[in-house]
Design a protein around this motif. Sequence first.
Motif, PDB file in Angstrom:
ATOM      1  N   GLY A  43       0.832  -1.206   0.000  1.00 31.75           N
ATOM      2  CA  GLY A  43       0.000   0.000   0.000  1.00 31.75           C
ATOM      3  C   GLY A  43       0.861   1.247   0.000  1.00 31.75           C
ATOM      4  N   LEU A  44       1.059   1.816  -1.211  1.00 36.11           N
ATOM      5  CA  LEU A  44       1.931   2.989  -1.319  1.00 36.11           C
ATOM      6  C   LEU A  44       1.073   4.265  -1.381  1.00 36.11           C
ATOM      7  N   GLY A  45       0.239   4.417  -0.357  1.00 36.05           N
ATOM      8  CA  GLY A  45      -0.606   5.619  -0.283  1.00 36.05           C
ATOM      9  C   GLY A  45       0.090   6.693   0.524  1.00 36.05           C
ATOM     10  N   ARG A  46      -0.711   7.490   1.232  1.00 35.90           N
ATOM     11  CA  ARG A  46      -0.134   8.615   1.990  1.00 35.90           C
ATOM     12  C   ARG A  46       0.916   8.136   2.981  1.00 35.90           C
ATOM     13  N   ILE A  47       0.563   7.120   3.802  1.00 35.93           N
ATOM     14  CA  ILE A  47       1.502   6.671   4.834  1.00 35.93           C
ATOM     15  C   ILE A  47       2.622   5.839   4.204  1.00 35.93           C
ATOM     16  N   GLY A  48       2.240   4.960   3.282  1.00 36.22           N
ATOM     17  CA  GLY A  48       3.242   4.120   2.613  1.00 36.22           C
ATOM     18  C   GLY A  48       4.351   4.956   1.994  1.00 36.22           C
ATOM     19  N   CYS A  49       3.979   6.057   1.348  1.00 38.05           N
ATOM     20  CA  CYS A  49       4.983   6.930   0.707  1.00 38.05           C
ATOM     21  C   CYS A  49       5.918   7.549   1.741  1.00 38.05           C
ATOM     22  N   PRO A  60      -5.875  -0.179   3.267  1.00 37.29           N
ATOM     23  CA  PRO A  60      -7.109  -0.116   4.058  1.00 37.29           C
ATOM     24  C   PRO A  60      -7.680  -1.499   4.295  1.00 37.29           C
ATOM     25  N   SER A  61      -8.562  -1.598   5.249  1.00 37.57           N
ATOM     26  CA  SER A  61      -9.257  -2.860   5.476  1.00 37.57           C
ATOM     27  C   SER A  61     -10.483  -2.883   4.563  1.00 37.57           C
ATOM     28  N   THR A  62     -10.458  -3.792   3.591  1.00 33.65           N
ATOM     29  CA  THR A  62     -11.587  -3.921   2.675  1.00 33.65           C
ATOM     30  C   THR A  62     -11.872  -5.413   2.510  1.00 33.65           C
ATOM     31  N   ASN A 101       2.691  -3.892  11.422  1.00 30.67           N
ATOM     32  CA  ASN A 101       1.326  -3.512  11.035  1.00 30.67           C
ATOM     33  C   ASN A 101       0.858  -2.302  11.836  1.00 30.67           C
ATOM     34  N   THR A 102       0.795  -1.163  11.143  1.00 29.46           N
ATOM     35  CA  THR A 102       0.207   0.027  11.766  1.00 29.46           C
ATOM     36  C   THR A 102      -1.065   0.421  11.010  1.00 29.46           C
ATOM     37  N   ALA A 103      -1.583  -0.526  10.181  1.00 27.18           N
ATOM     38  CA  ALA A 103      -2.758  -0.173   9.364  1.00 27.18           C
ATOM     39  C   ALA A 103      -4.044  -0.608  10.065  1.00 27.18           C
ATOM     40  N   ASP A 106       0.627  -2.420  15.977  1.00 26.11           N
ATOM     41  CA  ASP A 106      -0.041  -1.291  16.638  1.00 26.11           C
ATOM     42  C   ASP A 106      -1.554  -1.492  16.613  1.00 26.11           C
ATOM     43  N   VAL A 107      -1.995  -2.403  15.752  1.00 26.79           N
ATOM     44  CA  VAL A 107      -3.435  -2.603  15.545  1.00 26.79           C
ATOM     45  C   VAL A 107      -3.744  -4.102  15.628  1.00 26.79           C
ATOM     46  N   PHE A 108      -4.958  -4.427  16.037  1.00 24.52           N
ATOM     47  CA  PHE A 108      -5.297  -5.821  16.342  1.00 24.52           C
ATOM     48  C   PHE A 108      -6.694  -6.152  15.832  1.00 24.52           C
ATOM     49  N   ALA A 143     -11.314  -7.126   0.083  1.00 21.91           N
ATOM     50  CA  ALA A 143     -10.195  -7.752  -0.633  1.00 21.91           C
ATOM     51  C   ALA A 143      -8.949  -7.895   0.236  1.00 21.91           C
ATOM     52  N   THR A 144      -8.854  -7.145   1.322  1.00 22.79           N
ATOM     53  CA  THR A 144      -7.599  -7.158   2.082  1.00 22.79           C
ATOM     54  C   THR A 144      -7.703  -7.838   3.446  1.00 22.79           C
ATOM     55  N   VAL A 145      -8.925  -8.066   3.920  1.00 19.38           N
ATOM     56  CA  VAL A 145      -9.074  -8.701   5.235  1.00 19.38           C
ATOM     57  C   VAL A 145      -8.384 -10.064   5.223  1.00 19.38           C
ATOM     58  N   PRO A 178      -0.536   0.082  21.767  1.00 19.33           N
ATOM     59  CA  PRO A 178      -2.000   0.104  21.797  1.00 19.33           C
ATOM     60  C   PRO A 178      -2.629   1.109  20.826  1.00 19.33           C
ATOM     61  N   HIS A 179      -2.496   0.883  19.527  1.00 22.83           N
ATOM     62  CA  HIS A 179      -3.091   1.731  18.478  1.00 22.83           C
ATOM     63  C   HIS A 179      -2.756   3.213  18.732  1.00 22.83           C
ATOM     64  N   ILE A 180      -1.455   3.464  18.802  1.00 26.17           N
ATOM     65  CA  ILE A 180      -1.030   4.829  19.121  1.00 26.17           C
ATOM     66  C   ILE A 180      -0.217   5.458  17.994  1.00 26.17           C
ATOM     67  N   ALA A 181      -0.196   4.804  16.816  1.00 24.24           N
ATOM     68  CA  ALA A 181       0.660   5.331  15.746  1.00 24.24           C
ATOM     69  C   ALA A 181       0.330   6.787  15.423  1.00 24.24           C
ATOM     70  N   ALA A 182      -0.932   7.130  15.532  1.00 25.60           N
ATOM     71  CA  ALA A 182      -1.328   8.506  15.187  1.00 25.60           C
ATOM     72  C   ALA A 182      -1.426   9.395  16.418  1.00 25.60           C
ATOM     73  N   SER A 183      -1.120   8.815  17.579  1.00 19.28           N
ATOM     74  CA  SER A 183      -1.326   9.585  18.814  1.00 19.28           C
ATOM     75  C   SER A 183      -0.124  10.452  19.144  1.00 19.28           C
ATOM     76  N   ALA A 216       7.471  -2.209  -3.306  1.00 15.43           N
ATOM     77  CA  ALA A 216       6.077  -2.031  -2.863  1.00 15.43           C
ATOM     78  C   ALA A 216       5.125  -2.796  -3.761  1.00 15.43           C
ATOM     79  N   TYR A 217       3.974  -3.132  -3.179  1.00 15.33           N
ATOM     80  CA  TYR A 217       2.869  -3.685  -3.970  1.00 15.33           C
ATOM     81  C   TYR A 217       1.679  -2.754  -3.780  1.00 15.33           C
ATOM     82  N   ASP A 218       1.221  -2.199  -4.865  1.00 12.27           N
ATOM     83  CA  ASP A 218       0.023  -1.337  -4.845  1.00 12.27           C
ATOM     84  C   ASP A 218      -0.475  -1.237  -6.277  1.00 12.27           C
ATOM     85  N   PRO A 219      -1.510  -1.998  -6.616  1.00  9.54           N
ATOM     86  CA  PRO A 219      -1.957  -2.010  -8.012  1.00  9.54           C
ATOM     87  C   PRO A 219      -2.588  -0.703  -8.456  1.00  9.54           C
ATOM     88  N   PHE A 220      -2.806   0.205  -7.518  1.00  8.70           N
ATOM     89  CA  PHE A 220      -3.515   1.429  -7.883  1.00  8.70           C
ATOM     90  C   PHE A 220      -2.593   2.647  -7.910  1.00  8.70           C
TER      91      PHE A 220
HETATM   92  P1  NAD Z   1      -4.258   5.706   1.615  1.00 11.18           P
HETATM   93  O1  NAD Z   1      -5.642   5.555   1.126  1.00 11.18           O
HETATM   94  O2  NAD Z   1      -3.548   6.974   1.348  1.00 11.18           O
HETATM   95  O3  NAD Z   1      -3.365   4.530   1.047  1.00 11.18           O
HETATM   96  C1  NAD Z   1      -3.790   3.215   0.930  1.00 11.18           C
HETATM   97  C2  NAD Z   1      -3.099   2.615  -0.267  1.00 11.18           C
HETATM   98  O4  NAD Z   1      -3.428   1.237  -0.309  1.00 11.18           O
HETATM   99  C3  NAD Z   1      -3.552   3.212  -1.596  1.00 11.18           C
HETATM  100  O5  NAD Z   1      -2.432   3.661  -2.344  1.00 11.18           O
HETATM  101  C4  NAD Z   1      -4.254   2.065  -2.299  1.00 11.18           C
HETATM  102  O6  NAD Z   1      -4.031   2.100  -3.696  1.00 11.18           O
HETATM  103  C5  NAD Z   1      -3.594   0.869  -1.657  1.00 11.18           C
HETATM  104  N1  NAD Z   1      -4.403  -0.342  -1.714  1.00 11.18           N
HETATM  105  C6  NAD Z   1      -5.740  -0.462  -1.560  1.00 11.18           C
HETATM  106  N2  NAD Z   1      -6.109  -1.750  -1.680  1.00 11.18           N
HETATM  107  C7  NAD Z   1      -4.964  -2.449  -1.915  1.00 11.18           C
HETATM  108  C8  NAD Z   1      -4.681  -3.819  -2.123  1.00 11.18           C
HETATM  109  N3  NAD Z   1      -5.660  -4.737  -2.129  1.00 11.18           N
HETATM  110  N4  NAD Z   1      -3.403  -4.180  -2.320  1.00 11.18           N
HETATM  111  C9  NAD Z   1      -2.419  -3.252  -2.320  1.00 11.18           C
HETATM  112  N5  NAD Z   1      -2.619  -1.943  -2.148  1.00 11.18           N
HETATM  113  C10 NAD Z   1      -3.879  -1.547  -1.925  1.00 11.18           C
HETATM  114  O7  NAD Z   1      -4.320   5.380   3.189  1.00 11.18           O
HETATM  115  P2  NAD Z   1      -3.306   5.866   4.306  1.00 11.18           P
HETATM  116  O8  NAD Z   1      -3.748   7.178   4.845  1.00 11.18           O
HETATM  117  O9  NAD Z   1      -1.917   5.710   3.819  1.00 11.18           O
HETATM  118  O10 NAD Z   1      -3.642   4.781   5.443  1.00 11.18           O
HETATM  119  C11 NAD Z   1      -3.201   3.461   5.312  1.00 11.18           C
HETATM  120  C12 NAD Z   1      -3.738   2.590   6.446  1.00 11.18           C
HETATM  121  O11 NAD Z   1      -3.303   3.086   7.701  1.00 11.18           O
HETATM  122  C13 NAD Z   1      -5.257   2.527   6.552  1.00 11.18           C
HETATM  123  O12 NAD Z   1      -5.619   1.207   6.858  1.00 11.18           O
HETATM  124  C14 NAD Z   1      -5.580   3.402   7.741  1.00 11.18           C
HETATM  125  O13 NAD Z   1      -6.787   3.054   8.341  1.00 11.18           O
HETATM  126  C15 NAD Z   1      -4.395   3.108   8.624  1.00 11.18           C
HETATM  127  N6  NAD Z   1      -4.116   4.138   9.639  1.00 11.18           N
HETATM  128  C16 NAD Z   1      -3.760   3.691  10.883  1.00 11.18           C
HETATM  129  C17 NAD Z   1      -3.453   4.616  11.848  1.00 11.18           C
HETATM  130  C18 NAD Z   1      -3.045   4.172  13.229  1.00 11.18           C
HETATM  131  O14 NAD Z   1      -3.228   4.925  14.173  1.00 11.18           O
HETATM  132  N7  NAD Z   1      -2.496   3.015  13.392  1.00 11.18           N
HETATM  133  C19 NAD Z   1      -3.529   5.980  11.570  1.00 11.18           C
HETATM  134  C20 NAD Z   1      -3.861   6.397  10.274  1.00 11.18           C
HETATM  135  C21 NAD Z   1      -4.141   5.442   9.313  1.00 11.18           C
END
Ligand code: NAD
Length: 528
Positions: free
Chosen positions: A146-152, A202-204, A227-229, A254-256, A206-208, A276-281, A167-171
Amino acid sequence: MKIIIADSLPDSAAALLREQGWTVDARAGRPAPELLDDIADADGLIVRSATKVTKALISAAPQLRIIARAGTGVDNVDLGAAEENGILVVNAPGANSISVAEHTCALLLALSRHIATADNQMKRGLWEKKSLRGAELRGKTLGILGLGRIGCEVARRATAFEMTVVAYDPFISTQLAGDLAVELLSLDELRTRSDYVTLHIPSTAATVQLIDRAWLTQCKPGVRIVNTARGDLIDEVALLEGLTSNQVAGAALDVFQVEPPMNEELIGHPNVVATPHIAASTKEAQELVGVETATCVRDFLKSGMVRNAVNFPTVSPEESKQLQPYMVLAERLGSLLGQLTDDRVEGVGVRYYGELSEKKHDMLVGAVLVGLFKQVLSSTVTLVNARSTADQRGVEVVESQSSRSRDFTSLISVKLYTNAGERWAEGAVFAPNEPRLVLLDGVPIESTLQGTLIIVKNSDQPGVIGEVGTVLGKHDVNIATFALGRGPSGAVGVVNVESNDESGQLKDQVIEELQEIPAVSDTRTVRF
Ligand code: NAD
Ligand code: MLT
């Protein structure tokens, strides 16, 4: 306006809303039945992750217009129920990304250098250097899912540790990955090449449980997982098995699956670091998230500006400002046509001309449908559920655009297709920001679209205006403006009126007497 803040948020968030003179009920951790009572007359709800915004909670809030998630993941909000009830859901994505990325790096280092175990041993008076030999991050491969906001952000920081980042991120585009010096791989390749795997998806559906027994078995032996997602991305039983067999050298979580976690064996495992789910705290992230969330709620409830929407297309503040007068126009045109027809609506056609042809049509067509349906439906119709309301009612919606500007910089044309024929209205925005009708059923006319309008269809012959004026005068109805248009099939008059009747309403008798004028074929009252 009443806003409920049901989880803990910085005081600045509540203050921003109170500045509007609104009632803000900010209490974290109130019992569920109390929240059900409190929300009965609320316009807005703000939560973090603790409050579960269920269908039952949403049903208990008939006035609710916005649910704001102060954070990124919206998995604690029943999005289906929100949409059904026309409630906008927003979040604050990005505001906590840096904090989460930094926490991810902290966990990567903690795993590699046994920080938690070393600290624990020291506190127990032990000095066991030998058992604490770690591994460098430098030269290792980090696999980011997942190379989204946090991944980057994690990728940027991992590069500074001289890690090879894949990285793996098809989108995501190869261009973006290339700019970050990240190699995009398939899921299989990532699994077999990574020394460390970190989850940022994200938890979807397809990803659970993506990280299950089979996945872990095929990883590089000795892989370390962070795992901080979201907790449900990993099968915790399989992870514990992997740790026990040493296929997995360590896990930092960080998450369970369930929070607080029930899986004591996993948390207690010597190669597990748990937080205890504090990555954003962090102070910074919570302040940013709180203010951003409250600002979204304020802007939406105050001026209809939609930002950070999860269940609606979002636009920039600047674009929203430009669109606003056209949103009003679109809603009034839908409302006008809805009030002019008693027939079964089968389709709606919306065409945008001129500069508007390049704007966000989802919002404009939504506004047309809100105007149309709010005349006829008892349930709440908002921009969020306008499209699905049309689908449910079998009303086909067709949009088109033309860059041709006709006589106006921008123009919206709306056609209603009914079982008895078509109704057609066009409108434009006149300076400063006034929505105006410019065509009705093919007849060019220029009229205001506010207050109360009497719309008179008549044959094009002398004396009709006088007769209409006489009836209105007789009933003490003031004429504010009187617009006339002539077309091949007759004339149309649009009269903007103010009744002097105590109720402010036009008496039925007025319409009946207008209808009795021989040249008049149809008279309707329209209110905005
Ligand atoms: P984001 O939407 O910016 O990035 C998610 C990335 O995942 C996207 O680039 C998307 O293309 C990719 N993606 C979606 N489905 C995919 C799949 N099946 N396989 C591979 N890649 C896939 O999200 P973000 O803001 O970077 O957040 C990422 C995760 O972190 C989320 O699950 C969010 O809930 C979690 N999060 C946790 C905390 C914490 O306190 N622990 C805080 C903020 C966010
Ligand atoms: C999030 O999705 O933003 C996080 O889970 C942080 C939180 O709100 O606890």
